[in-house]
Design a protein around this motif. Structure first.
Motif, PDB file in Angstrom:
ATOM      1  N   LYS A   7       1.072  -1.225   0.459  1.00  0.00           N
ATOM      2  CA  LYS A   7       0.228   0.330  -0.347  1.00  0.00           C
ATOM      3  C   LYS A   7       0.743   1.268   0.265  1.00  0.00           C
ATOM      4  CE  LYS A   7      -3.772   2.611   2.718  1.00  0.00           C
ATOM      5  NZ  LYS A   7      -5.140   1.572   1.430  1.00  0.00           N
ATOM      6  N   SER A   8       0.320   2.072  -0.754  1.00  0.00           N
ATOM      7  CA  SER A   8       1.056   3.381  -0.677  1.00  0.00           C
ATOM      8  C   SER A   8       1.160   4.022   0.485  1.00  0.00           C
ATOM      9  CB  SER A   8       0.663   4.395  -1.903  1.00  0.00           C
ATOM     10  OG  SER A   8       1.608   5.199  -1.332  1.00  0.00           O
ATOM     11  N   LEU A   9       2.328   5.039   0.608  1.00  0.00           N
ATOM     12  CA  LEU A   9       2.096   5.503   2.159  1.00  0.00           C
ATOM     13  C   LEU A   9       1.525   7.213   2.141  1.00  0.00           C
ATOM     14  CD1 LEU A   9       5.003   3.802   4.647  1.00  0.00           C
ATOM     15  CD2 LEU A   9       2.372   3.810   4.899  1.00  0.00           C
ATOM     16  N   LYS A  10       1.842   8.161   0.754  1.00  0.00           N
ATOM     17  CA  LYS A  10       1.374   8.774   0.769  1.00  0.00           C
ATOM     18  C   LYS A  10      -0.040  10.285   1.083  1.00  0.00           C
ATOM     19  CE  LYS A  10       1.580  11.364  -4.231  1.00  0.00           C
ATOM     20  NZ  LYS A  10       2.867  12.353  -3.755  1.00  0.00           N
ATOM     21  N   LYS A  11      -0.729   8.913   0.600  1.00  0.00           N
ATOM     22  CA  LYS A  11      -1.939  10.042   1.441  1.00  0.00           C
ATOM     23  C   LYS A  11      -1.845   9.629   2.616  1.00  0.00           C
ATOM     24  CE  LYS A  11      -4.744  10.636  -2.704  1.00  0.00           C
ATOM     25  NZ  LYS A  11      -5.835  10.239  -4.010  1.00  0.00           N
ATOM     26  N   LEU A  12      -0.772   8.622   3.488  1.00  0.00           N
ATOM     27  CA  LEU A  12      -1.498   8.370   4.919  1.00  0.00           C
ATOM     28  C   LEU A  12      -0.086   9.047   5.752  1.00  0.00           C
ATOM     29  CD1 LEU A  12      -1.989   4.812   4.622  1.00  0.00           C
ATOM     30  CD2 LEU A  12      -3.462   6.154   5.245  1.00  0.00           C
ATOM     31  N   SER A  13       0.806  10.130   4.933  1.00  0.00           N
ATOM     32  CA  SER A  13       1.409  11.368   6.246  1.00  0.00           C
ATOM     33  C   SER A  13       1.356  11.744   5.323  1.00  0.00           C
ATOM     34  CB  SER A  13       3.225  10.234   5.474  1.00  0.00           C
ATOM     35  OG  SER A  13       3.716  10.682   4.730  1.00  0.00           O
ATOM     36  N   THR A  14       1.205  13.071   6.128  1.00  0.00           N
ATOM     37  CA  THR A  14       1.364  14.551   5.211  1.00  0.00           C
ATOM     38  C   THR A  14       2.119  15.567   4.579  1.00  0.00           C
ATOM     39  OG1 THR A  14       1.814  15.351   7.901  1.00  0.00           O
ATOM     40  CG2 THR A  14      -0.666  15.047   7.166  1.00  0.00           C
ATOM     41  N   PHE A  15       3.231  15.218   4.707  1.00  0.00           N
ATOM     42  CA  PHE A  15       4.466  14.671   3.853  1.00  0.00           C
ATOM     43  C   PHE A  15       3.756  14.694   2.430  1.00  0.00           C
ATOM     44  CE2 PHE A  15       8.032  16.353   6.840  1.00  0.00           C
ATOM     45  CZ  PHE A  15       8.693  17.138   6.254  1.00  0.00           C
ATOM     46  N   GLY A  16       3.565  13.503   2.402  1.00  0.00           N
ATOM     47  CA  GLY A  16       3.192  13.319   1.250  1.00  0.00           C
ATOM     48  C   GLY A  16       4.593  12.471   0.339  1.00  0.00           C
ATOM     49  N   CYS A  17       5.171  12.015   1.016  1.00  0.00           N
ATOM     50  CA  CYS A  17       5.725  10.958   0.455  1.00  0.00           C
ATOM     51  C   CYS A  17       5.332   9.355  -0.475  1.00  0.00           C
ATOM     52  CB  CYS A  17       7.774  11.300   1.545  1.00  0.00           C
ATOM     53  SG  CYS A  17       7.961  12.839   1.832  1.00  0.00           S
ATOM     54  N   ASP A  18       6.278   9.465  -1.516  1.00  0.00           N
ATOM     55  CA  ASP A  18       5.674   8.165  -1.799  1.00  0.00           C
ATOM     56  C   ASP A  18       6.298   7.298  -1.371  1.00  0.00           C
ATOM     57  OD1 ASP A  18       3.510   6.741  -3.789  1.00  0.00           O
ATOM     58  OD2 ASP A  18       4.325   7.774  -5.746  1.00  0.00           O
ATOM     59  N   GLU A  19       6.300   7.417  -0.516  1.00  0.00           N
ATOM     60  CA  GLU A  19       7.083   5.142   0.066  1.00  0.00           C
ATOM     61  C   GLU A  19       5.424   4.327   0.139  1.00  0.00           C
ATOM     62  OE1 GLU A  19      10.086   4.578   0.177  1.00  0.00           O
ATOM     63  OE2 GLU A  19      11.041   6.515   0.131  1.00  0.00           O
ATOM     64  N   THR A  20       5.953   2.769   0.081  1.00  0.00           N
ATOM     65  CA  THR A  20       4.739   1.990   0.018  1.00  0.00           C
ATOM     66  C   THR A  20       5.082   1.257   1.932  1.00  0.00           C
ATOM     67  OG1 THR A  20       6.389   0.503  -1.109  1.00  0.00           O
ATOM     68  CG2 THR A  20       5.191   1.917  -2.235  1.00  0.00           C
ATOM     69  N   CYS A  21       4.022   0.213   2.495  1.00  0.00           N
ATOM     70  CA  CYS A  21       4.818  -0.169   2.940  1.00  0.00           C
ATOM     71  C   CYS A  21       3.808  -1.854   2.864  1.00  0.00           C
ATOM     72  CB  CYS A  21       3.560  -0.444   4.731  1.00  0.00           C
ATOM     73  SG  CYS A  21       2.217  -0.475   4.335  1.00  0.00           S
ATOM     74  N   HIS A  22       4.741  -3.040   2.501  1.00  0.00           N
ATOM     75  CA  HIS A  22       4.355  -4.487   2.539  1.00  0.00           C
ATOM     76  C   HIS A  22       3.279  -4.884   2.525  1.00  0.00           C
ATOM     77  CE1 HIS A  22       8.795  -5.740   1.789  1.00  0.00           C
ATOM     78  NE2 HIS A  22       8.580  -4.555   0.945  1.00  0.00           N
ATOM     79  N   TYR A  23       2.244  -4.369   4.134  1.00  0.00           N
ATOM     80  CA  TYR A  23       1.023  -4.939   5.345  1.00  0.00           C
ATOM     81  C   TYR A  23       0.911  -3.834   5.415  1.00  0.00           C
ATOM     82  CZ  TYR A  23       4.229  -9.371   4.330  1.00  0.00           C
ATOM     83  OH  TYR A  23       4.334  -9.937   3.259  1.00  0.00           O
ATOM     84  N   PHE A  24      -0.773  -3.908   5.400  1.00  0.00           N
ATOM     85  CA  PHE A  24      -1.551  -2.102   5.940  1.00  0.00           C
ATOM     86  C   PHE A  24      -2.567  -3.078   6.282  1.00  0.00           C
ATOM     87  CE2 PHE A  24      -4.596   0.453   6.156  1.00  0.00           C
ATOM     88  CZ  PHE A  24      -3.523   1.850   5.978  1.00  0.00           C
ATOM     89  N   THR A  25      -3.014  -2.592   7.846  1.00  0.00           N
ATOM     90  CA  THR A  25      -4.279  -3.305   8.405  1.00  0.00           C
ATOM     91  C   THR A  25      -4.864  -1.938   8.960  1.00  0.00           C
ATOM     92  OG1 THR A  25      -5.819  -4.128   9.481  1.00  0.00           O
ATOM     93  CG2 THR A  25      -3.808  -4.524  10.730  1.00  0.00           C
ATOM     94  N   SER A  26      -6.625  -1.783   9.157  1.00  0.00           N
ATOM     95  CA  SER A  26      -6.984  -0.767  10.142  1.00  0.00           C
ATOM     96  C   SER A  26      -7.543  -1.157  11.518  1.00  0.00           C
ATOM     97  CB  SER A  26      -8.144  -0.036   9.518  1.00  0.00           C
ATOM     98  OG  SER A  26      -7.683   0.690   8.565  1.00  0.00           O
ATOM     99  N   ILE A  27      -7.320  -0.652  12.082  1.00  0.00           N
ATOM    100  CA  ILE A  27      -8.293  -1.586  14.091  1.00  0.00           C
ATOM    101  C   ILE A  27      -8.868  -0.457  14.468  1.00  0.00           C
ATOM    102  CG2 ILE A  27      -6.701  -1.535  16.269  1.00  0.00           C
ATOM    103  CD1 ILE A  27      -5.288  -2.726  14.223  1.00  0.00           C
TER     104      ILE A  27
END
Ligand SMILES: Cc1cc2nc3c(=O)[nH]c(=O)nc-3n(C[C@H](O)[C@H](O)[C@H](O)COP(=O)(O)OP(=O)(O)OC[C@H]3O[C@@H](n4cnc5c(N)ncnc54)[C@H](O)[C@@H]3O)c2cc1C
Length: 337
Positions: A7-27
């Motif tokens: 999953k892309s982390l671009k929209k998940l951090s306010t710096f908006g850097c286009d890195e990804t995470c291997h796995y993602f889940t919501s709690i």
């Protein structure tokens, strides 16, 4: 448990850097948190708790599971003649919680209006603004201790709160905060002395402000000074204001009598990091897609496609130039990942 991959982390951090995470889940509950932690243990993967991503800089992809904190809820647990006790889910939006309290005329957090992020992250760096720190209203913090596998409640005095620091920041990833207990005042004591608050209230012709007036004034000041992360990527103050000894302060003061600093104890002074950075000529400087914000030199901005590594390298240049000119070492406030 729903796990997304790559999953892309671009929209998940306010710096908006286009890195990804291997796995993602919501709690969304304590149960789903335990499920996610067990998933990581079984698969031998690291995890990272993410709130609104307003105090992180991703410099590479994260090779484990990102857990997006989404436990919500604001519950009144007790009330006395003078105080209100509230338990708030870690995934609640901080400013939404502030607005809720301001509307109810419960005082204590109005000066922290418009700080981005989640309630669960607020104790981590003991968020502060306009003369108030969140530690002043936190009664206790509920968390899952991943070292002992226990649910714990840390009282305020156990949290080792300091300027932009706490036990949670010192022991990265050990405690997963699920809710925070607050004590607010029914008769608010308004703190209007700090920064431009008085000027704004005066401009508006408000002589006897209420909680709503104060919160609105702070929102106005913050909006005029800080870049909106939805337009210009940033994480607020990138650096902490450094603490120096009285003897170093006195030495620097003879060289730089206009230095912005104030005593915090008999032997220590805090210097405005923004002033140090500005004196080194960084304010408004842009290199490629990274810059030092033109209205506030403590804030680094992403003009579009900057990578986390580029922002980190830019911050290192600033640190080195401040060290060279003032012999003061700046520390990053943002969590570099
Ligand atoms: C425009 C702007 C202005 C800002 N102004 C201020 C300001 O005035 N004062 C101030 O103090 N800060 C300020 N900040 C910084 C930021 O808003 C705060 O630090 C905020 O508390 C971060 O919340 P978050 O949910 O986005 O945390 P994230 O950025 O998602 O996470 C920050 C750190 O906390 C950890 N974490 C998050 N949630 C949990 C949890 N539930 N349990 C355990 N660990 C967790 C993460 O792993 C990470 O290490 C500003 C940021 C921006 C973008």
């Amino acid at each position: 448990m729903l796990v997304e991959e790559n999953k892309s982390l671009k929209k998940l951090s306010t710096f908006g850097c286009d890195e990804t995470c291997h796995y993602f889940t919501s709690i969304d509950s304590n149960h789903s948190l335990l499920e996610a932690i067990n998933w990581c243990k079984e698969k031998n993967k690291p995890y990272l708790i993410l709130g609104a991503g307003s105090n992180v800089l991703f410099t590479k992809s994260f090779e484990g599971l990102v857990l997006k904190m989404g436990i919500t809820g604001i519950k009144k647990t007790n009330e006395t003649a003078t105080e209100i006790f509230l338990t708030v889910g870690a995934g609640e939006n901080w400013h939404h919680f502030v607005s809720y309290c301001v509307q109810k005329s419960w005082g204590g957090i109005e000066n922290l209006s418009l700080i981005p992020g989640t309630v669960g992250a607020s104790p981590i760096q003991n968020i502060g603004a306009y003369g108030v720190e969140v530690k002043e209203v936190i009664a206790s913090v509920c968390a899952f201790d991943t070292h002992t596998n226990d649910w714990i409640t840390l009282q305020n005095s156990d949290c080792a709160f300091e300027y932009r620091d706490s036990i949670f920041k010192k022991n990265k990833n050990r405690y997963i905060i699920t809710s925070v207990d607050f004590v607010l005042k029914k008769q608010a004591i308004l703190r209007t002395d700090y920064g431009a608050i008085k000027d704004v209230l005066h401009e508006k012709g408000i002589k006897k402000p209420n909680l709503n007036d104060l919160s609105s004034a702070i929102i106005q000041i913050r909006t005029s000074k800080l870049p909106d992360p939805s337009i210009l990527g940033n994480a607020g103050s990138f650096f902490k204001n450094p603490t120096i000894s009285k003897s170093i302060f006195e030495k620097l003061y003879t060289q730089f009598p206009q230095m912005m600093a104030y005593p915090i104890s008999d032997n220590a002074y805090k210097i405005a990091a923004g002033w140090l950075i500005e004196q080194c000529g960084w304010k408004g400087i842009r290199k490629g897609m990274v810059g030092c914000y033109e209205k506030q030199s403590l804030v680094l901005v992403n003009y579009g496609q900057a990578t986390g590594k580029e922002i980190l390298a830019f911050s290192e240049e600033i640190i080195q130039s401040v060290l060279k000119k003032f012999n003061v070492l700046l520390e990053r406030e943002v969590n570099v990942l």
